[in-house]
Design an enzyme around this catalytic site. Structure first.
Site, PDB file in Angstrom:
ATOM      1  N   HIS A  22       0.793  -1.180   0.049  1.00  0.00           N
ATOM      2  CA  HIS A  22      -0.075   0.015  -0.005  1.00  0.00           C
ATOM      3  C   HIS A  22       0.914   1.136   0.150  1.00  0.00           C
ATOM      4  O   HIS A  22       1.935   1.268   0.953  1.00  0.00           O
ATOM      5  CB  HIS A  22      -0.846   0.069   1.431  1.00  0.00           C
ATOM      6  CG  HIS A  22      -1.705   1.241   1.318  1.00  0.00           C
ATOM      7  ND1 HIS A  22      -1.893   1.974   2.527  1.00  0.00           N
ATOM      8  CD2 HIS A  22      -2.453   1.902   0.533  1.00  0.00           C
ATOM      9  CE1 HIS A  22      -2.622   2.966   2.137  1.00  0.00           C
ATOM     10  NE2 HIS A  22      -3.045   2.999   0.971  1.00  0.00           N
ATOM     11  N   ASP A  30       7.383   5.736 -21.579  1.00  0.00           N
ATOM     12  CA  ASP A  30       7.337   5.457 -22.929  1.00  0.00           C
ATOM     13  C   ASP A  30       8.659   5.154 -23.528  1.00  0.00           C
ATOM     14  O   ASP A  30       9.485   4.848 -22.603  1.00  0.00           O
ATOM     15  CB  ASP A  30       6.809   6.556 -23.741  1.00  0.00           C
ATOM     16  CG  ASP A  30       7.944   7.986 -23.406  1.00  0.00           C
ATOM     17  OD1 ASP A  30       9.013   7.753 -23.218  1.00  0.00           O
ATOM     18  OD2 ASP A  30       7.312   9.052 -23.235  1.00  0.00           O
ATOM     19  N   ASP A  64      -4.838   3.950  -4.625  1.00  0.00           N
ATOM     20  CA  ASP A  64      -4.989   4.143  -3.403  1.00  0.00           C
ATOM     21  C   ASP A  64      -6.111   5.112  -3.197  1.00  0.00           C
ATOM     22  O   ASP A  64      -6.055   6.199  -3.747  1.00  0.00           O
ATOM     23  CB  ASP A  64      -3.504   5.003  -2.918  1.00  0.00           C
ATOM     24  CG  ASP A  64      -3.413   5.081  -1.253  1.00  0.00           C
ATOM     25  OD1 ASP A  64      -4.482   5.067  -0.829  1.00  0.00           O
ATOM     26  OD2 ASP A  64      -2.381   5.393  -1.082  1.00  0.00           O
ATOM     27  N   TYR A 112      10.049  13.412 -12.717  1.00  0.00           N
ATOM     28  CA  TYR A 112      11.200  12.684 -12.732  1.00  0.00           C
ATOM     29  C   TYR A 112      11.693  12.068 -11.260  1.00  0.00           C
ATOM     30  O   TYR A 112      11.985  10.764 -11.181  1.00  0.00           O
ATOM     31  CB  TYR A 112      12.491  13.295 -13.256  1.00  0.00           C
ATOM     32  CG  TYR A 112      12.374  13.479 -14.779  1.00  0.00           C
ATOM     33  CD1 TYR A 112      12.000  12.207 -15.516  1.00  0.00           C
ATOM     34  CD2 TYR A 112      12.609  14.542 -15.358  1.00  0.00           C
ATOM     35  CE1 TYR A 112      11.732  12.505 -17.052  1.00  0.00           C
ATOM     36  CE2 TYR A 112      12.392  14.733 -16.823  1.00  0.00           C
ATOM     37  CZ  TYR A 112      12.086  13.742 -17.496  1.00  0.00           C
ATOM     38  OH  TYR A 112      12.023  13.757 -18.878  1.00  0.00           O
ATOM     39  N   TYR A 130       6.166  12.022 -23.942  1.00  0.00           N
ATOM     40  CA  TYR A 130       5.245  12.357 -22.559  1.00  0.00           C
ATOM     41  C   TYR A 130       4.250  11.294 -22.295  1.00  0.00           C
ATOM     42  O   TYR A 130       3.342  11.563 -21.690  1.00  0.00           O
ATOM     43  CB  TYR A 130       4.813  13.670 -22.623  1.00  0.00           C
ATOM     44  CG  TYR A 130       5.766  14.756 -23.098  1.00  0.00           C
ATOM     45  CD1 TYR A 130       6.793  15.166 -22.326  1.00  0.00           C
ATOM     46  CD2 TYR A 130       5.457  15.419 -24.234  1.00  0.00           C
ATOM     47  CE1 TYR A 130       7.688  15.961 -22.609  1.00  0.00           C
ATOM     48  CE2 TYR A 130       6.424  16.575 -24.754  1.00  0.00           C
ATOM     49  CZ  TYR A 130       7.549  16.517 -23.983  1.00  0.00           C
ATOM     50  OH  TYR A 130       8.567  17.671 -24.380  1.00  0.00           O
ATOM     51  N   ASN A 132       3.774   9.080 -20.164  1.00  0.00           N
ATOM     52  CA  ASN A 132       4.196   8.376 -18.806  1.00  0.00           C
ATOM     53  C   ASN A 132       3.263   8.579 -17.892  1.00  0.00           C
ATOM     54  O   ASN A 132       2.512   9.718 -17.724  1.00  0.00           O
ATOM     55  CB  ASN A 132       5.603   9.098 -18.522  1.00  0.00           C
ATOM     56  CG  ASN A 132       6.435   9.085 -19.429  1.00  0.00           C
ATOM     57  OD1 ASN A 132       6.989   8.089 -20.158  1.00  0.00           O
ATOM     58  ND2 ASN A 132       7.060  10.462 -19.717  1.00  0.00           N
TER      59      ASN A 132
END
Length: 144
Positions: A22, A30, A64, A112, A130, A132
Site C-alpha cells: 500500500h 514511454d 490508493d 522525474y 510524454y 508516462n
C-alpha cells in the site's frame, strides 16, 4: 497464460505488482524515457504501447483511495494544461477503471524524482512523447 489475467502482463510484471505494498508507486514510461537510468527495478515490455499496458495493470491493481491524488501523468514541456493525444488516452483509460480518481499532471521537475523513487518502472515501447504515468497502489479491503 492464466484465466482472467491479460497476457500482456508478464511473469516479471505480475511479480512486481504482487510485491508492491500500500502506497508503493509504479511508473509506466514511454520508449524514449531513460528507464534503465531512473529505475530501482525495471520491467521491460518491449513491443507494447502504453495504453494496453495501463489498461491491463489497472484491471488488477487497486488504486490508493486514502490520499486525494494517486494517479499522475507527465506533461508536455512546462504546460500542465496541455493535453497531447497520449494524455487524453491516459485520462480515458483511467476513467474507465477509476472514475473517481483524478489524473494529476506533473511537470518534469516533479515527475522525474517520483519515477526514481517508484517501486518499479515499466518501460513500454510507446512512441508518443510524454506517454508516462504513475500509479499509487491501494488496498483490497476484507470481504472483496
Amino acid at each position: 497464460m492464466l484465466r482472467g489475467i491479460d497476457p500482456i502482463l508478464s511473469p516479471e510484471l505480475l511479480s512486481a505488482l504482487r510485491a508492491m505494498g500500500h502506497g508503493d508507486e509504479i511508473a509506466l514510461v514511454d520508449g524514449n524515457y531513460p528507464g534503465q537510468e531512473h529505475a530501482r527495478r525495471l520491467v521491460r515490455l518491449d513491443g507494447h504501447h502504453l495504453i494496453p499496458v495501463l489498461d491491463a495493470i489497472l484491471s488488477l491493481l487497486p488504486i490508493d483511495d486514502f490520499v486525494p491524488e494517486a494517479i499522475f501523468r507527465a506533461t508536455a514541456k512546462q504546460d500542465k494544461e496541455a493535453l497531447d493525444p497520449v494524455h487524453r488516452d491516459i485520462l480515458e483509460c483511467c476513467r474507465r477503471h477509476e472514475p473517481d480518481q483524478p489524473v494529476v499532471p506533473l511537470l518534469g521537475a516533479d515527475f522525474y524524482p517520483r519515477v526514481k523513487a517508484a517501486h518499479t518502472v515499466v518501460q513500454t515501447s510507446e512512441p508518443r512523447l510524454y506517454g508516462n504515468v504513475i500509479l499509487r497502489k491501494g488496498v483490497i479491503r476484507p470481504g472483496r
